[in-house]
Motif scaffolding. Structure first.
Motif, PDB file in Angstrom:
ATOM      1  N   TRP A  85      -9.063   1.878  -5.274  1.00  9.30           N
ATOM      2  CA  TRP A  85      -8.369   3.092  -5.687  1.00  9.30           C
ATOM      3  C   TRP A  85      -7.564   3.703  -4.547  1.00  9.30           C
ATOM      4  O   TRP A  85      -6.434   4.157  -4.753  1.00  9.30           O
ATOM      5  N   ILE A  86      -8.118   3.719  -3.349  1.00  8.18           N
ATOM      6  CA  ILE A  86      -7.364   4.272  -2.212  1.00  8.18           C
ATOM      7  C   ILE A  86      -6.202   3.344  -1.853  1.00  8.18           C
ATOM      8  O   ILE A  86      -5.136   3.789  -1.441  1.00  8.18           O
ATOM      9  N   GLN A  87      -6.407   2.025  -2.067  1.00  4.64           N
ATOM     10  CA  GLN A  87      -5.326   1.074  -1.811  1.00  4.64           C
ATOM     11  C   GLN A  87      -4.164   1.294  -2.772  1.00  4.64           C
ATOM     12  O   GLN A  87      -3.003   1.330  -2.372  1.00  4.64           O
ATOM     13  N   VAL A  88      -4.486   1.458  -4.048  1.00  4.68           N
ATOM     14  CA  VAL A  88      -3.447   1.694  -5.059  1.00  4.68           C
ATOM     15  C   VAL A  88      -2.721   3.012  -4.775  1.00  4.68           C
ATOM     16  O   VAL A  88      -1.490   3.081  -4.828  1.00  4.68           O
ATOM     17  N   ALA A  89      -3.502   4.056  -4.463  1.00  2.00           N
ATOM     18  CA  ALA A  89      -2.901   5.363  -4.184  1.00  2.00           C
ATOM     19  C   ALA A  89      -1.971   5.288  -2.978  1.00  2.00           C
ATOM     20  O   ALA A  89      -0.850   5.813  -3.020  1.00  2.00           O
ATOM     21  N   ALA A  90      -2.421   4.634  -1.896  1.00  2.00           N
ATOM     22  CA  ALA A  90      -1.598   4.523  -0.687  1.00  2.00           C
ATOM     23  C   ALA A  90      -0.318   3.748  -0.963  1.00  2.00           C
ATOM     24  O   ALA A  90       0.764   4.115  -0.479  1.00  2.00           O
ATOM     25  N   SER A  91      -0.414   2.690  -1.747  1.00  2.00           N
ATOM     26  CA  SER A  91       0.764   1.876  -2.061  1.00  2.00           C
ATOM     27  C   SER A  91       1.772   2.669  -2.887  1.00  2.00           C
ATOM     28  O   SER A  91       2.983   2.623  -2.629  1.00  2.00           O
ATOM     29  N   VAL A  92       1.270   3.403  -3.870  1.00  2.00           N
ATOM     30  CA  VAL A  92       2.160   4.220  -4.711  1.00  2.00           C
ATOM     31  C   VAL A  92       2.831   5.309  -3.876  1.00  2.00           C
ATOM     32  O   VAL A  92       4.042   5.546  -3.986  1.00  2.00           O
ATOM     33  N   LEU A  93       2.046   5.978  -3.033  1.00  3.66           N
ATOM     34  CA  LEU A  93       2.596   7.039  -2.183  1.00  3.66           C
ATOM     35  C   LEU A  93       3.649   6.486  -1.219  1.00  3.66           C
ATOM     36  O   LEU A  93       4.678   7.125  -0.980  1.00  3.66           O
ATOM     37  N   ALA A  94       3.395   5.290  -0.696  1.00  6.08           N
ATOM     38  CA  ALA A  94       4.347   4.674   0.232  1.00  6.08           C
ATOM     39  C   ALA A  94       5.666   4.362  -0.463  1.00  6.08           C
ATOM     40  O   ALA A  94       6.751   4.592   0.098  1.00  6.08           O
ATOM     41  N   VAL A  95       5.587   3.839  -1.674  1.00  9.73           N
ATOM     42  CA  VAL A  95       6.811   3.511  -2.427  1.00  9.73           C
ATOM     43  C   VAL A  95       7.611   4.778  -2.729  1.00  9.73           C
ATOM     44  O   VAL A  95       8.835   4.812  -2.560  1.00  9.73           O
ATOM     45  N   ILE A  96       6.908   5.832  -3.144  1.00 14.46           N
ATOM     46  CA  ILE A  96       7.598   7.094  -3.458  1.00 14.46           C
ATOM     47  C   ILE A  96       8.230   7.685  -2.201  1.00 14.46           C
ATOM     48  O   ILE A  96       9.380   8.145  -2.222  1.00 14.46           O
ATOM     49  N   ALA A  97       7.479   7.680  -1.085  1.00 10.36           N
ATOM     50  CA  ALA A  97       8.012   8.238   0.168  1.00 10.36           C
ATOM     51  C   ALA A  97       9.226   7.451   0.648  1.00 10.36           C
ATOM     52  O   ALA A  97      10.207   8.035   1.121  1.00 10.36           O
ATOM     53  N   ALA A  98       9.172   6.128   0.517  1.00 11.28           N
ATOM     54  CA  ALA A  98      10.321   5.299   0.907  1.00 11.28           C
ATOM     55  C   ALA A  98      11.516   5.615   0.014  1.00 11.28           C
ATOM     56  O   ALA A  98      12.666   5.697   0.488  1.00 11.28           O
ATOM     57  N   ALA A  99      11.256   5.807  -1.275  1.00 12.24           N
ATOM     58  CA  ALA A  99      12.330   6.150  -2.212  1.00 12.24           C
ATOM     59  C   ALA A  99      12.963   7.487  -1.849  1.00 12.24           C
ATOM     60  O   ALA A  99      14.180   7.681  -2.018  1.00 12.24           O
TER      61      ALA A  99
END
Length: 263
Positions: A25-39
């Motif tokens: 769950w923390i892996q999924v959350a971190a990945s989603v947050l990273a994609v949004i921040a990069a966007a």
């Protein structure tokens, strides 16, 4: 203010259980947050999200959040390891500067490559810290949150001397006050939840991390000032974007890793 409070309550109601459970769950959350921040960086640069360089940036940021051991676990060939993929993404960015016929410049490639590393590795360290232990990750959040809150409250009451032109509302009084508040809280926290080093050393480290977190805030402020935007995004109503909320953590967590607080 009402919108800001509601957003904070909803975000914490979602995020805190994820921090507690950890794992996938923390892996999924971190990945989603990273994609949004990069966007958010891509959009600040006024580049379409469907642009090839933008897609590379978001995918690259996601890849950077994945644990190093994953590649060995799935027995992936060297060319598909995280560091190799980053290099491949950089090469593709550079090739895109030629194929895009001046619509994607060398400067764009540089900004997006830095974004992949800054955002992706920062959120990747959040996963690594949680895997090391909930108390380790909460130590980072404690430092960042209390530095920010302390600086805001003390700066508002006592602030007179401007800290920097990058963020004109910040003051030296607030900065120092925020660090004092965070270090006092960290001293209590590390007494009950010992970290990698002795208690006196952790107090010194707390000072360093509090200051580093403020630099993380200023780095993002400088980024927004450069692109002439108020917030990095609007995904969090009343709070701005993901970069606005995690700017300090993206500096504090990698520094904690380099210091040796987790591996």
């Amino acid at each position: 203010m009402k919108t800001r409070v509601i957003t904070a309550i909803v975000a914490l109601a979602i995020f805190l259980p994820i921090l507690y459970v950890g794992g996938i769950w923390i892996q999924v959350a971190a990945s989603v947050l990273a994609v949004i921040a990069a966007a958010e960086v891509v959009l600040m640069r006024k580049t379409l999200l469907v642009d090839f360089g933008a897609i590379l940036t978001m995918v690259g940021a996601l890849v950077m959040t994945l644990p190093v051991g994953l590649w060995d676990a799935i027995q992936a060939p060297v060319v598909l390891h995280r560091s190799s993929l980053l290099y491949i993404f950089v090469i593709l960015m550079l090739l895109h500067t030629v194929i895009a016929k001046n619509k994607f410049s060398f400067e764009d490639a540089g900004v997006f490559t830095l974004t992949m590393m800054y955002v992706g590795m920062g959120f990747g360290m959040m996963v690594a810290a949680r895997n090391a232990g909930l108390d380790t990750l909460m130590f980072a959040f404690l430092i960042v949150w209390l530095t920010d809150s302390g600086a805001y409250m003390i700066g508002r009451k006592l602030g007179k001397h401007k800290l920097t032109k990058i963020s004109p509302n910040k003051t030296w009084e607030g900065s120092i006050g925020g660090t004092v508040v965070a270090v006092i809280a960290a001293a209590v926290y590390t007494y009950f939840f010992p970290q990698a080093y002795s208690w006196p050393v952790m107090i010194i480290i707390s000072i360093v991390l509090s200051v580093a977190g403020q630099f993380g805030d200023l780095i993002e402020s400088g980024l927004k000032r450069f692109y002439k935007v108020k917030d990095s995004g609007n995904v969090l109503p009343g709070h701005g974007g993901i970069l606005d909320r995690f700017d300090s953590m993206l500096i504090v967590l990698p520094l904690m890793y380099l210091i040796g607080l987790f591996h």
